[in-house]
Design a protein around this motif. Structure first.
Motif, PDB file in Angstrom:
ATOM      1  N   ALA A  25      87.501  51.977  10.203  1.00 42.35           N
ATOM      2  CA  ALA A  25      86.021  52.067  10.468  1.00 42.35           C
ATOM      3  C   ALA A  25      85.636  50.608  10.142  1.00 42.35           C
ATOM      4  O   ALA A  25      85.986  49.935   9.468  1.00 42.35           O
ATOM      5  N   GLY A  26      84.356  50.404  10.537  1.00 37.92           N
ATOM      6  CA  GLY A  26      83.754  49.115  10.204  1.00 37.92           C
ATOM      7  C   GLY A  26      82.619  48.636  11.163  1.00 37.92           C
ATOM      8  O   GLY A  26      82.182  49.446  11.801  1.00 37.92           O
ATOM      9  N   ARG A  27      82.134  47.412  11.208  1.00 41.29           N
ATOM     10  CA  ARG A  27      81.137  46.972  11.994  1.00 41.29           C
ATOM     11  C   ARG A  27      81.718  46.430  13.156  1.00 41.29           C
ATOM     12  O   ARG A  27      82.606  45.425  12.887  1.00 41.29           O
ATOM     13  N   ILE A  28      81.510  46.489  14.404  1.00 41.98           N
ATOM     14  CA  ILE A  28      81.895  45.765  15.448  1.00 41.98           C
ATOM     15  C   ILE A  28      81.335  44.481  15.416  1.00 41.98           C
ATOM     16  O   ILE A  28      80.268  44.251  15.823  1.00 41.98           O
ATOM     17  N   GLU A  29      82.244  43.234  15.292  1.00 40.97           N
ATOM     18  CA  GLU A  29      81.534  42.055  15.329  1.00 40.97           C
ATOM     19  C   GLU A  29      81.269  41.472  16.661  1.00 40.97           C
ATOM     20  O   GLU A  29      80.377  40.560  16.763  1.00 40.97           O
ATOM     21  N   ALA A  30      82.149  41.710  17.389  1.00 42.07           N
ATOM     22  CA  ALA A  30      81.986  41.184  18.855  1.00 42.07           C
ATOM     23  C   ALA A  30      82.557  42.388  19.934  1.00 42.07           C
ATOM     24  O   ALA A  30      83.745  42.987  19.587  1.00 42.07           O
ATOM     25  N   TYR A  31      81.750  42.364  21.027  1.00 42.70           N
ATOM     26  CA  TYR A  31      82.418  43.593  21.863  1.00 42.70           C
ATOM     27  C   TYR A  31      81.807  43.023  23.358  1.00 42.70           C
ATOM     28  O   TYR A  31      80.729  42.784  23.681  1.00 42.70           O
ATOM     29  N   THR A  32      82.978  43.201  24.291  1.00 40.40           N
ATOM     30  CA  THR A  32      82.661  42.970  25.683  1.00 40.40           C
ATOM     31  C   THR A  32      83.529  43.865  26.403  1.00 40.40           C
ATOM     32  O   THR A  32      84.825  43.986  26.185  1.00 40.40           O
ATOM     33  N   ALA A  33      82.931  44.610  27.330  1.00 40.80           N
ATOM     34  CA  ALA A  33      83.740  45.875  28.210  1.00 40.80           C
ATOM     35  C   ALA A  33      84.143  45.028  29.380  1.00 40.80           C
ATOM     36  O   ALA A  33      83.545  44.232  29.853  1.00 40.80           O
ATOM     37  N   PRO A  34      85.226  45.674  29.996  1.00 36.27           N
ATOM     38  CA  PRO A  34      85.661  45.184  31.475  1.00 36.27           C
ATOM     39  C   PRO A  34      84.695  45.830  32.352  1.00 36.27           C
ATOM     40  O   PRO A  34      83.838  46.607  32.048  1.00 36.27           O
ATOM     41  N   GLY A  35      84.890  45.279  33.659  1.00 41.41           N
ATOM     42  CA  GLY A  35      84.226  45.557  34.670  1.00 41.41           C
ATOM     43  C   GLY A  35      84.737  45.199  36.080  1.00 41.41           C
ATOM     44  O   GLY A  35      85.787  44.733  35.998  1.00 41.41           O
TER      45      GLY A  35
END
Length: 186
Positions: A25-35
């Motif tokens: 658990a926690g905060r998502i600091e950075a996120y990028t999804a594929p495409g």
């Protein structure tokens, strides 16, 4: 028409495979999804989202499709490698190990596949990015100043140089000229 193609789905979770898939658990600091062609994401994550320990640990599903199993497998591998998630632990390294295992790539897995292959848990985790650490340090300096508990070395006695500001009203901008003189002034 006859069936065409193949699809593979992976469930990306906030679970740690090395801790018997214990949820994180926690905060998502950075996120990028594929495409890209043949990749679909079913989810709605974003940087800053708080992942609670009180709900399902599934973050998102990624689906890869191709004209055959090998093509779908290649796209899924690429898609999982393109994921960028910082702040919580995910099962992505484990999923990549499964996808790259010869039994899986040859399509001969069964229900004891994971139990029979403990090497799937030899995870290649990405090291935290030093850039993130540097940005966090700089933000700490800007927000809290040089006297915060993480201060390195003695406090500087430098006096900041503040540039002079001309007195009086600022010059008119385009909106003011348009309002005062009308469109003819243009």
């Amino acid at each position: 028409p006859p069936p065409y193609g193949c699809a593979i789905q992976c469930r990306v979770t906030s679970e740690d495979p090395e801790l018997n898939f214990q949820p994180d658990a926690g905060r998502i600091e950075a996120y990028t999804a594929p495409g890209g062609p043949g990749i679909r994401i079913d989810g709605h994550l974003a940087s800053g989202n708080l992942i609670s320990p009180h709900y399902d640990s599934m973050l998102t599903k990624v689906i890869a499709k191709g004209p055959n199993f090998r093509a779908a497998l290649t796209k899924m591998d690429r898609g999982l490698q393109e994921f960028y998630v910082r702040g919580i632990t995910t099962n992505i390294p484990f999923l990549l190990n499964v996808l790259r295992h010869p039994e899986f790539t040859n399509g001969v897995t069964d229900t004891s596949f994971i139990e029979r292959n403990p090497e799937l848990f030899n995870l290649n985790r990405h090291a935290p990015l030093r850039g993130n650490k540097l940005l966090r340090y700089l933000a700490e300096q800007v927000v809290n100043g040089p006297d915060h508990p993480g201060l390195l070395g003695p406090r500087s006695n430098a006096v900041p140089i503040v540039p002079e500001c001309p007195a009086g009203a600022p010059p008119a901008g385009w909106a003011q000229i348009y309002r005062d003189e009308g469109p003819e002034a243009w």
